[in-house]
Scaffold this motif. Sequence first.
Motif, PDB file in Angstrom:
ATOM      1  N   SER A 157      -1.818   3.237 -11.498  1.00 43.20           N
ATOM      2  CA  SER A 157      -0.716   3.209 -10.531  1.00 43.20           C
ATOM      3  C   SER A 157      -0.604   1.867  -9.815  1.00 43.20           C
ATOM      4  O   SER A 157       0.421   1.576  -9.209  1.00 43.20           O
ATOM      5  CB  SER A 157      -0.886   4.328  -9.496  1.00 43.20           C
ATOM      6  N   ASP A 158      -1.638   1.035  -9.847  1.00 46.59           N
ATOM      7  CA  ASP A 158      -1.550  -0.288  -9.234  1.00 46.59           C
ATOM      8  C   ASP A 158      -2.332  -1.314 -10.052  1.00 46.59           C
ATOM      9  O   ASP A 158      -3.238  -0.968 -10.814  1.00 46.59           O
ATOM     10  CB  ASP A 158      -2.036  -0.266  -7.780  1.00 46.59           C
ATOM     11  N   SER A 159      -1.957  -2.579  -9.873  1.00 50.07           N
ATOM     12  CA  SER A 159      -2.507  -3.663 -10.688  1.00 50.07           C
ATOM     13  C   SER A 159      -3.995  -3.899 -10.409  1.00 50.07           C
ATOM     14  O   SER A 159      -4.734  -4.309 -11.297  1.00 50.07           O
ATOM     15  CB  SER A 159      -1.732  -4.959 -10.419  1.00 50.07           C
ATOM     16  N   THR A 207       2.169   1.745  -3.568  1.00 47.82           N
ATOM     17  CA  THR A 207       1.097   2.295  -4.414  1.00 47.82           C
ATOM     18  C   THR A 207       0.887   3.775  -4.116  1.00 47.82           C
ATOM     19  O   THR A 207       0.731   4.591  -5.033  1.00 47.82           O
ATOM     20  CB  THR A 207      -0.214   1.517  -4.174  1.00 47.82           C
ATOM     21  N   ASN A 221       0.825  -1.209   0.000  1.00 46.20           N
ATOM     22  CA  ASN A 221       0.000   0.000   0.000  1.00 46.20           C
ATOM     23  C   ASN A 221       0.860   1.261   0.000  1.00 46.20           C
ATOM     24  O   ASN A 221       0.494   2.264  -0.614  1.00 46.20           O
ATOM     25  CB  ASN A 221      -0.932   0.002   1.213  1.00 46.20           C
TER      26      ASN A 221
END
Length: 531
Positions: free
Chosen positions: A212-214, A191, A188
């Motif tokens: 920005s994140d998967s 991210t 976290n």
Amino acid sequence: MEEKPFKCEVCNRAFAQSSTLVNHRRIHTGEKPFKCEVCNKSFTQLSGLVNHQPIHTGEKPFTCEVCNKSFSQSSTLLVHKRIHTGEKPFRCKVCMKSFSDSSTLRRHQRIHTGEKPFICDICDKPFSSSSDLRIHQRIHTGEKPFMCEVCDKSFSSSSDLCVHQRIHTGEKPFKCDVCNKSFSQSGNLRTHQRTHTGEKLFKCNLCGKSFSDSTRLLLHQRIHTGEKPFKCEVCGKLFSVSSSLRVHQRIHTGEKPFTCIVCNKSFSRSCNLLVHQRIHTRGKHFRCDVCDKAFVQSVYLLVHQHAHRGETPSKIFKCELCDRAFTKSSTLMKHRRIHAVEKPFKCEVCNKGFAESWGLVNHWRIHTGEKPFTCKVCNKSFSDLSNFHAHQRIHTGEKPFRCEICDKAFVTSSNLLMHQRIHTGEKPFRCEICETTFTYSSELVTHRRIHTGEKPFNCEVCDKSFTRSSTLRAHQCIHTGEKRFTCEMCDKSFSDSANLRRHHRSHKCEACVKSFTQSSNLLHQTVHSGE
């Protein structure tokens, strides 16, 4: 340099001692001659068995002199001490990253080589480390050996338990060095750090949009695939994200976990509570720089500013199928349903199709006559939950949907949506024959009858037909003699409002008692006013 005369005939690795070669060969043969008498676990080397046995005895003879933590093996203590010294003697030759122990370096090197030597014997999925394989195998076995001592919840891996326990302790050990915000998980934090760097590593291969994140990429891809893996067990409605399902389920349970601390009103969604709280705080943070009027949301300010410029609000949300544009994303989502050609859920009675199963469930009640939602005040029943909620507001007088432009309040969100078109000038309903546009769908339905010649409203007395129900009602007054519209000046009554309006023009000028039959002649009054 030390001579290594003993070579493995399988992999050509060389050793200085024959005993080491013997131990090495067991990697290829799978031989594990040293067995634990307690749990029957086998090992390729005697040292492995010796290190394993303290697990059963609980013996931990090796203690760290810095933090007094104890270990069953001297090698584990040696690795632990490097936490205190910061020593990382094992370096990757590819990326120069350093590690405190050799096993972690070996696992890391597989990132560069792509090697995944540990294969699941059930589903053949490969892994780069044996620990990852063991955790994966628990998916098949259902084993969850790590239990939280606080709430008894179980987990398949110790790392998942460690992360979970921070819910109880409130621990957030991972801190952002830019804004000092803390997180319970390192992932976290990584991210979050991308919000500062603007880095977006995860790209959609269909539309090129980056994230920005998967997780956000995965959710986005469902827009393209149409995948909705989360299903409501009550009504069968499908959702693309689990959080939407949880919010939806509150419709069935009646749960409203978000409560206003000022007036104790409860809401099923936190965003609805946030909007409600602005009633108490008057938190209208978006202010017009022309007239100083303030708004709760930026989108309403944007619509308002167009009114100053005499413009129609910009329509930035465009349908990719028909190029039609909308001022709000919610309106675009509703519009997209028009294009949903596939309607796999068919009604067995009338063969009408629906894009989603919950639509069929609601429709089915038309045929069965089922009305499961009953008002506790007047006992009126409804087949649709939304109509039931709207009805209840008749008793409470509640009008929770408020126009941010003129402050007018409405019982239902649909009424607010239709009202807002007065401000935006939006006319989303287009006649496919003459291209005339309308603010409301009902206006389009009535208009189409001009082209079709349809007159569905029949007078039961004289069989005359009409295109509108209101025109039929006015006509029926001829047969009944009913005169519903009364003049406030002379109490004369009329069967329709148009005749009343014409009558109003017949009243005399208050200044000179002159009479007129048409509204244009009321210009006469300017003679007296001097206008």
